[in-house]
Design a protein around this motif. Structure first.
Motif, short mmCIF file in Angstrom:
data_model
loop_
_atom_site.label_atom_id
_atom_site.label_comp_id
_atom_site.label_asym_id
_atom_site.label_seq_id
_atom_site.Cartn_x
_atom_site.Cartn_y
_atom_site.Cartn_z
N PRO A 252 4.90 -14.75 -17.89
CA PRO A 252 4.39 -15.76 -18.83
C PRO A 252 2.87 -15.74 -18.91
O PRO A 252 2.18 -15.41 -17.95
CB PRO A 252 4.88 -17.09 -18.23
CG PRO A 252 5.05 -16.79 -16.76
CD PRO A 252 5.51 -15.36 -16.69
N VAL A 253 2.35 -16.08 -20.08
CA VAL A 253 0.91 -16.17 -20.29
C VAL A 253 0.49 -17.62 -20.08
O VAL A 253 0.97 -18.52 -20.77
CB VAL A 253 0.53 -15.70 -21.71
CG1 VAL A 253 -0.94 -15.96 -21.98
CG2 VAL A 253 0.86 -14.24 -21.89
N PRO A 254 -0.41 -17.88 -19.12
CA PRO A 254 -0.83 -19.27 -18.90
C PRO A 254 -1.70 -19.76 -20.05
O PRO A 254 -2.56 -19.03 -20.55
CB PRO A 254 -1.63 -19.19 -17.59
CG PRO A 254 -2.10 -17.77 -17.52
CD PRO A 254 -1.04 -16.95 -18.17
N LEU A 255 -1.45 -20.98 -20.48
CA LEU A 255 -2.22 -21.59 -21.56
C LEU A 255 -3.13 -22.68 -21.00
O LEU A 255 -2.80 -23.33 -20.01
CB LEU A 255 -1.29 -22.19 -22.61
CG LEU A 255 -0.31 -21.23 -23.29
CD1 LEU A 255 0.60 -22.00 -24.24
CD2 LEU A 255 -1.04 -20.13 -24.03
N THR A 256 -4.25 -22.88 -21.66
CA THR A 256 -5.16 -23.97 -21.29
C THR A 256 -5.27 -24.95 -22.45
O THR A 256 -4.92 -24.63 -23.59
CB THR A 256 -6.57 -23.45 -20.95
OG1 THR A 256 -7.24 -23.07 -22.16
CG2 THR A 256 -6.51 -22.27 -20.00
#
Length: 283
Positions: A252-256
């Motif tokens: 998964p790509v971490p989002l901010t």
């Protein structure tokens, strides 16, 4: 405050220039080829080629703050001239790739990391404050698909399931504006993403809806894709991108929420970006 905006012919730089100008902040438009750029009326242009350190002194004369693209080739010379000119704040357009454990050895991340480190050293010596913007994937990367879409209605990808966090260039410019004008952000590092994680295949579907046309996705081998870009993309960069896409398809790509926290409104969606740029995908 006079702000020097480097890379003003780029999408982020030009958008930031318009924001600053619209707020009445004195701004100087810098480009390696200023003759090919038409700034807003009353905005001075200057040649500042980050590959040509002899252009730095004149560009920085009388400047208080700088929006700087990360280019490590002559970063030490830029620091020297910025210090001599009395620059007090530099906002660096870096990359979240610098946060990777192998950043120093990664050809995509290494130049950004080198620029960050050189500016951090100068900041530690009291030369000026540094704020680093560390975006992930730019939504504008999708424009590389536009010629193929217009010509064939198809996009060939080595990893259609690779996941990105496409960030609208207007959001990046808004955060850069805030970093330049809000003292509370000085000296920070801001990791920026778009509001959603989307695979390349999902991005293509969003583009198809926005453009009102069918766009198919084909799968090619990594070797075939690398051969298709060898005329303009060095092999080591192509290999780094392939490795990143392969890894992102499996994790998964971490989002901010940094864009929202800084600007007070949610980041623009990729659907918004697609609507803003739909014409580029219409044949």
């Amino acid at each position: 405050m006079t702000v020097l905006v480097t890379g003003c012919r780029g999408r982020v730089g030009s958008t930031l220039l318009t924001l600053l100008y619209g707020k009445g902040i004195p701004v100087r438009a810098a480009s390696s080829s200023p003759a090919h750029f038409a700034p807003p009326p009353g905005v001075d242009t200057v040649r500042c080629d980050l590959g040509a350190p002899e252009t730095f002194r004149a560009a920085l004369d009388g400047v208080d703050s700088v929006f700087l693209y990360a280019d490590a080739r002559h970063i030490d010379a830029f620091v020297t001239e910025a210090r001599a000119a009395g620059v007090r704040h530099i906002v660096l357009l870096s990359s979240s790739a610098v946060l990777s454990p192998d950043a120093a050895a990664n050809p995509v991340a290494a130049p950004h990391l080198a620029a960050e480190r050189a500016l951090a050293a100068a900041s530690a010596d009291g030369a000026f404050d540094v704020t680093c913007l560390q975006p992930g994937a730019f939504a504008t990367n999708a424009l590389q698909w536009a010629p193929a879409v217009r010509a064939t209605g198809a996009v060939d990808l080595p990893y259609p399931d690779a996941v990105g966090d496409p960030l609208h260039e207007a959001d990046l410019a808004d955060v850069a504006y805030a970093a330049l004008t809000d003292d509370r952000l000085r000296g920070s590092s801001l990791v920026l993403t778009g509001p959603e994680a989307l695979t390349f295949a999902e991005q293509v579907r969003v583009l198809a809806r926005a453009a009102g046309r069918g766009i198919s996705v084909g799968r090619v081998t990594p070797e075939e894709w690398k051969a298709s870009v060898e005329a303009y993309l060095p092999a080591e960069f192509a290999d780094a991108l392939l490795a990143y896409w392969r890894a992102s398809a499996a994790a998964p790509v971490p989002l901010t929420r940094t864009v929202e926290e800084v600007t007070g409104r949610p980041a623009r969606t990729f659907a918004r970006w697609a609507a803003d740029h739909a014409e580029a995908f219409r044949g």
